[in-house]
Design an enzyme around this catalytic site. Structure first.
Site, PDB file in Angstrom:
ATOM      1  N   ASP B  61      64.757  42.965 -42.906  1.00 53.87           N
ATOM      2  CA  ASP B  61      65.690  44.051 -42.599  1.00 53.87           C
ATOM      3  C   ASP B  61      65.591  44.343 -41.101  1.00 53.87           C
ATOM      4  O   ASP B  61      64.791  43.746 -40.382  1.00 53.87           O
ATOM      5  CB  ASP B  61      65.418  45.277 -43.472  1.00 53.87           C
ATOM      6  CG  ASP B  61      64.058  45.878 -43.209  1.00 53.87           C
ATOM      7  OD1 ASP B  61      63.310  45.360 -42.346  1.00 53.87           O
ATOM      8  OD2 ASP B  61      63.729  46.882 -43.858  1.00 53.87           O
ATOM      9  N   ASP B 243      68.345  43.671 -52.979  1.00 49.97           N
ATOM     10  CA  ASP B 243      66.901  43.881 -52.876  1.00 49.97           C
ATOM     11  C   ASP B 243      66.633  45.265 -53.424  1.00 49.97           C
ATOM     12  O   ASP B 243      67.466  46.168 -53.296  1.00 49.97           O
ATOM     13  CB  ASP B 243      66.418  43.836 -51.425  1.00 49.97           C
ATOM     14  CG  ASP B 243      66.723  45.129 -50.683  1.00 49.97           C
ATOM     15  OD1 ASP B 243      67.898  45.346 -50.327  1.00 49.97           O
ATOM     16  OD2 ASP B 243      65.804  45.947 -50.493  1.00 49.97           O
ATOM     17  N   CYS B 281      59.674  36.196 -73.541  1.00 49.18           N
ATOM     18  CA  CYS B 281      59.634  36.192 -72.071  1.00 49.18           C
ATOM     19  C   CYS B 281      58.638  35.149 -71.588  1.00 49.18           C
ATOM     20  O   CYS B 281      57.552  35.010 -72.143  1.00 49.18           O
ATOM     21  CB  CYS B 281      59.259  37.589 -71.558  1.00 49.18           C
ATOM     22  SG  CYS B 281      58.945  37.641 -69.773  1.00 49.18           S
ATOM     23  N   CYS B 283      57.136  35.032 -68.577  1.00 47.44           N
ATOM     24  CA  CYS B 283      56.367  35.450 -67.396  1.00 47.44           C
ATOM     25  C   CYS B 283      54.871  35.314 -67.658  1.00 47.44           C
ATOM     26  O   CYS B 283      54.434  35.245 -68.804  1.00 47.44           O
ATOM     27  CB  CYS B 283      56.727  36.882 -67.000  1.00 47.44           C
ATOM     28  SG  CYS B 283      55.753  38.155 -67.847  1.00 47.44           S
ATOM     29  N   CYS B 286      53.513  38.036 -70.166  1.00 50.99           N
ATOM     30  CA  CYS B 286      53.915  37.886 -71.573  1.00 50.99           C
ATOM     31  C   CYS B 286      53.352  36.623 -72.209  1.00 50.99           C
ATOM     32  O   CYS B 286      53.120  36.582 -73.412  1.00 50.99           O
ATOM     33  CB  CYS B 286      55.435  37.917 -71.703  1.00 50.99           C
ATOM     34  SG  CYS B 286      56.107  39.563 -71.374  1.00 50.99           S
ATOM     35  N   HIS B 312      55.706  40.770 -64.466  1.00 45.72           N
ATOM     36  CA  HIS B 312      56.729  40.785 -65.522  1.00 45.72           C
ATOM     37  C   HIS B 312      58.070  41.290 -64.974  1.00 45.72           C
ATOM     38  O   HIS B 312      59.121  40.690 -65.214  1.00 45.72           O
ATOM     39  CB  HIS B 312      56.297  41.656 -66.703  1.00 45.72           C
ATOM     40  CG  HIS B 312      57.410  41.853 -67.682  1.00 45.72           C
ATOM     41  ND1 HIS B 312      57.711  40.931 -68.657  1.00 45.72           N
ATOM     42  CD2 HIS B 312      58.354  42.832 -67.789  1.00 45.72           C
ATOM     43  CE1 HIS B 312      58.784  41.332 -69.328  1.00 45.72           C
ATOM     44  NE2 HIS B 312      59.192  42.485 -68.826  1.00 45.72           N
TER      45      HIS B 312
END
Lengths: 347, 347
Positions: B61, B243, B281, B283, B286, B312
């Site tokens: 940014d 974002d 899921c 991830c 999980c 997650h």
């Protein structure tokens, strides 16, 4: 053993990470799991292995050390100890049977006997009485663990029980206690009450006189030890395994171990250092990140800085133990120990 | 974009983790990296990609948002802004040229123009003057970035520059500014100054009127947004990327996203829940750990609890974007959006 107090290694390290950094066995704290979340809930959920998702051995301590060091006002009697939870102050009673029941609920691979760990400064009379009580407690632990292992609801019917040698820095009390413990066919033997304020020389001396009185064919565990040098010296005296919070606690403070000594990554001199913590190290931190980046993270108080240092340190300790095993197999331990200790003093 | 403020995602998440959870592009904050560790040092060490060990795109940014929201006493002039560092209070000057130099030092893939982000409650006259100045600043940004990209010492000679549309909640100011920006051949266009206190309906309305005035063949980025529903609605209005700190910030507080709504893992009802955060899921949390275990970690204030929730949530957001791309490719976006938003209201 890597220490995961409440069922997790401090520093955001998971059991998946432990596999990557070569952890053989994890240690969790009975007292902490009893007062937080609770062993009964963990039993209901299938035990600590399932709870943490860990299929390698777990050793649980007896809770005794925390009861004597961390808990509030306590009162030791023959039956056990009444103390206050360090979280909410509520009164808890723990004796040999309670410790065994909690550890059975957790379903660890190895349970530790409930003992008293007297202060390194306790007088002879206190230590004699304390060790005698610890022995009486051990018999109660054995009976209770046998009973628990036979229950249908038990999680680990083959849960092992280790006895703990005490005796502060009194050679004869240590030896007599070791002889007495050796009569019992325990699954393993621990040496407790060291690394609690005595000098390194006193500790090595106690190992010199005590270990020969423990069975050679059973694992010997030195509790709460220590620095890489302590470990190298203790292995030389017959110790097989160890637990210590040093690698994770030091890691969280940016102190990292190398074969050339310990580094403080907060030090200005690492500001532009794009090398890994230790050249050639295979840990997840060294494989991907530089001293300069980790220093930046630590200074910015980013959790990732702590995590990377803890991963490195635990890998370093696990890898050191593996080097020790190789040197023993090669019959080159004396040389390995001498060279490793000397190199570590370079920094 | 996953947000790594000072060059690391909060919650002990590394760039190695980002690859596992499917991050396409990381965002870092110019202001934070300027005041902490410093962009000149990072330039000297080879730029932010090398510093973080990340070979995918990075967007930085402009620093403007932090200057206007985080820094102490500030004074806006035509040249730029004088403000106090939030760390040690020292006076810093930042204008378009300074912002470009810092971002060039960091060597990000995409630099953002230095703009002012007026309050959602600013009056029309203030916003008009502010947007006019933001436009004048953009011309200075373009000139400075062209100069920097031509330097021999530049890290990324192909560094891109995005312009930022402002105008608070005034349709005509937004549209006139979008038209003006579109005349310039920017690498991409952002819509700033939203999600700063206006209602969701106001935000969607501003997108409805503004996005059609931005080039259709350039990426459109909605800054600081938002919830999964916000994203689904904004994509429908032509936005390409986003974002937001929600997934990491909420994760650190035990709030986790699922296709059936957001869960608060501190809730008592997850105490015995041995299922993953979301069934199916992929991830790292999980795949290995249960709601009950993560809840236990969060309650015990173990960093690992935060890390698992952040992993997650970021995976969830990254995966949601991938589902969005698939639905667009399938020409089924309208149905996908409707069903996804409805399902998320179930919890």
């Amino acid at each position: 053993m890597n220490v995961g107090t409440v069922g997790a290694i401090k520093g955001a390290v998971s059991t998946d990470d432990l596999k990557i950094i070569g952890t053989q066995i994890e240690l969790s704290n009975t007292y902490h799991l009893h007062v937080r979340t609770g062993d009964e809930l963990i039993h209901e959920l299938g035990g600590l292995h399932r709870f943490m998702n860990w299929d390698r051995p777990i050793l649980t301590d007896s809770g005794g050390f925390q009861v004597f060091s961390l808990a509030g006002l306590r009162n030791i009697k023959e039956e056990g100890v009444v103390f206050s939870s360090h979280i909410d102050g509520h009164r808890i009673f723990m004796g040999p049977e309670e410790s065994m029941r909690i550890q059975s609920n957790l379903g660890s691979t190895i349970a530790m006997a409930f003992d008293e760990c007297p202060s390194a400064k306790a007088d002879r009379k206190y230590v004699e009485d304390s060790v005698a009580r610890t022995t009486r407690w051990l018999y109660r632990c054995i009976d209770e663990m046998n009973r628990l292992n036979g229950l249908e609801t038990t999680i680990n019917p083959k849960q092992m029980l280790f006895g703990i040698n005490q005796g502060a820095v009194f050679d004869d009390i240590r030896i007599a206690h070791a002889d007495e413990l050796s009569q019992l066919d325990m699954d393993g033997y621990a040496i407790g009450g060291l690394a609690v304020g005595e000098t390194h020389e006193q500790m090595y001396h106690i190992l010199d006189v005590t270990v020969p009185h423990l069975p050679v064919d059973k694992p010997t565990y030195l509790m709460g030890v220590g620095t890489p040098e302590n470990i190298l010296e203790a292995v030389d005296r017959g110790v097989d395994f160890f637990d210590c919070v040093y690698p994770s606690r030091n890691g969280r403070h940016g102190h990292v171990y190398t074969h050339f000594g310990k580094l403080n990554l907060f030090n200005q001199k690492y500001e532009r250092d794009m090398g890994p913590i230790e050249e050639g190290c295979g840990c997840p931190a060294c494989r991907s990140f530089s001293r300069a980046y980790i220093r930046h993270l630590l200074k910015a108080k980013e959790m990732l800085g702590m995590r990377l240092c803890v991963l490195h340190n635990l890998y370093f300790y696990n890898h050191l133990m593996s080097e020790i095993r190789d040197a023993i197999d090669d019959d080159s331990y004396a040389t390995f120990k001498k060279e490793t200790i000397e190199k570590m003093k370079e920094q």
